[in-house]
Write an enzyme that holds these catalytic residues in place. Structure first.
Site, short mmCIF file in Angstrom:
data_model
loop_
_atom_site.label_atom_id
_atom_site.label_comp_id
_atom_site.label_asym_id
_atom_site.label_seq_id
_atom_site.Cartn_x
_atom_site.Cartn_y
_atom_site.Cartn_z
N LYS A 183 -1.54 7.06 8.59
CA LYS A 183 -1.54 7.90 9.60
C LYS A 183 -2.57 7.66 11.06
O LYS A 183 -3.69 7.26 10.80
CB LYS A 183 -2.80 9.04 8.39
N THR A 214 -9.26 0.15 4.08
CA THR A 214 -8.76 -0.88 2.69
C THR A 214 -8.35 -1.82 2.93
O THR A 214 -8.34 -2.89 2.89
CB THR A 214 -7.61 -0.06 1.91
N ASP A 232 -2.47 11.21 -4.47
CA ASP A 232 -3.70 11.84 -5.98
C ASP A 232 -4.37 12.32 -4.99
O ASP A 232 -5.16 12.26 -3.59
CB ASP A 232 -4.28 11.23 -6.61
N GLU A 292 1.20 -1.08 0.17
CA GLU A 292 -0.37 0.30 0.30
C GLU A 292 0.65 0.98 -0.03
O GLU A 292 1.98 1.44 0.59
CB GLU A 292 -1.02 -0.52 1.15
N ASP A 293 0.41 2.05 -0.41
CA ASP A 293 0.77 3.70 -0.57
C ASP A 293 0.52 4.31 0.88
O ASP A 293 1.67 4.33 1.62
CB ASP A 293 0.54 4.60 -1.59
N ILE A 294 -0.68 4.42 1.25
CA ILE A 294 -0.83 4.15 2.82
C ILE A 294 -1.50 3.98 3.28
O ILE A 294 -3.34 3.24 2.68
CB ILE A 294 -1.61 6.08 2.39
N VAL A 295 -1.61 4.11 4.91
CA VAL A 295 -2.83 3.54 5.57
C VAL A 295 -3.62 4.22 6.03
O VAL A 295 -2.62 5.34 6.91
CB VAL A 295 -2.30 2.58 6.56
N ASP A 296 -5.27 4.36 6.32
CA ASP A 296 -5.60 5.84 6.74
C ASP A 296 -6.09 5.14 7.39
O ASP A 296 -6.00 5.22 8.38
CB ASP A 296 -6.65 7.12 5.45
C1 PRP Z 1 -6.05 5.30 -0.87
C2 PRP Z 1 -4.61 4.69 -0.71
C3 PRP Z 1 -5.14 2.90 0.20
C4 PRP Z 1 -6.72 3.40 0.99
C5 PRP Z 1 -6.03 4.00 2.05
O1 PRP Z 1 -6.85 5.04 -2.03
O2 PRP Z 1 -3.93 4.17 -1.71
O3 PRP Z 1 -5.49 1.66 -0.67
O4 PRP Z 1 -7.00 5.29 -0.16
O5 PRP Z 1 -7.37 4.40 2.79
P1 PRP Z 1 -8.18 3.76 4.17
O6 PRP Z 1 -6.90 3.48 4.87
O7 PRP Z 1 -9.30 4.50 4.77
O8 PRP Z 1 -9.04 2.83 3.45
P2 PRP Z 1 -7.95 6.03 -2.95
O9 PRP Z 1 -8.86 4.66 -2.73
O10 PRP Z 1 -7.13 6.89 -2.77
O11 PRP Z 1 -6.73 5.56 -4.50
P3 PRP Z 1 -5.92 5.99 -5.27
O12 PRP Z 1 -5.06 5.01 -4.54
O13 PRP Z 1 -6.52 4.72 -6.50
O14 PRP Z 1 -5.85 7.44 -5.39
#
Ligand code: PRP
Length: 176
Positions: free
Chosen positions: A130, A106, A158, A98-102
């Site tokens: 985060k 996901t 993005d 993953e790029d980010i865990v928010d």
């Molecule tokens: C982002 C990111 C993760 C997800 C994390 O994807 O790449 O997959 O959100 O968020 P969470 O921890 O709140 O679930 P995004 O929906 O922005 O799609 P993208 O990667 O296609 O830009």
């Protein structure tokens, strides 16, 4: 929207990616093949740099998910699969990239989905996390950087599809 300001430079990213690859090489030393599953789209740059830094045998897969668009689902964190991996992962050693865990929804969904397919092992790596935004507790086995709750773009991330290919991770002030 203000100009993006560098939060994590390309040099720091490269250094951290190499450190993570060295750890993964050591942790999986001797295995036949590692399967890296990149979560589209955000992970594509991190995955490509990480994969090139690994020396152990590995294969690349991609998976894509999306949040349901309606209000209720956004709050419940419901996620749906929109593109699956190409090959079975049963008996394979897997790392979800993953790029980010928010909020964590996901990665939580993907771990449930993929663990049910009985891989030999499953771990997670994320470049960014985060901690202030966490809604579900998810295991992160390899972490690049913990960051504050600010909007970040670049290096795959993005804002409304903009700034995804900036080479540094930058902070932006979204227009309200
Ligand atoms: C982002 C990111 C993760 C997800 C994390 O994807 O790449 O997959 O959100 O968020 P969470 O921890 O709140 O679930 P995004 O929906 O922005 O799609 P993208 O990667 O296609 O830009």
């Amino acid at each position: 929207m203000e100009t993006p300001e560098v939060l994590i430079s390309r040099e720091r990213i490269a250094e951290r990616v190499n450190e993570l690859a060295t750890r993964i090489d050591a942790d999986y030393d001797g295995i036949a093949e590692l399967v890296l599953i990149g979560v589209l789209k955000g992970s594509f740059m991190f995955l490509s740099d990480l994969a090139r830094a690994l020396t152990i045998p590995h294969r690349i897969e991609f998976i894509a998910v999306s949040s349901y668009g309606d209000e209720e689902s956004i709050h419940s964190g419901a996620v749906r699969l929109i593109m699956d991996v190409r090959h079975a992962i049963e008996g394979k050693h897997v790392i979800v990239v993953e790029d980010i865990v928010d909020t964590g929804h996901t990665i939580s969904y993907l771990l449930r989905l993929l663990a049910a397919r009985q891989p030999a092992s499953i771990k997670t790596i994320t470049l960014l996390r985060k901690p202030d935004r966490a809604e579900v507790d998810v295991p992160v086995d390899y972490l690049g950087f913990d960051i504050p709750d600010v909007w970040v773009v670049g290096y795959g991330l993005d804002y409304a599809e903009r700034h995804r290919t900036l080479p540094d991770i930058c902070e932006i002030e979204p227009v309200s």
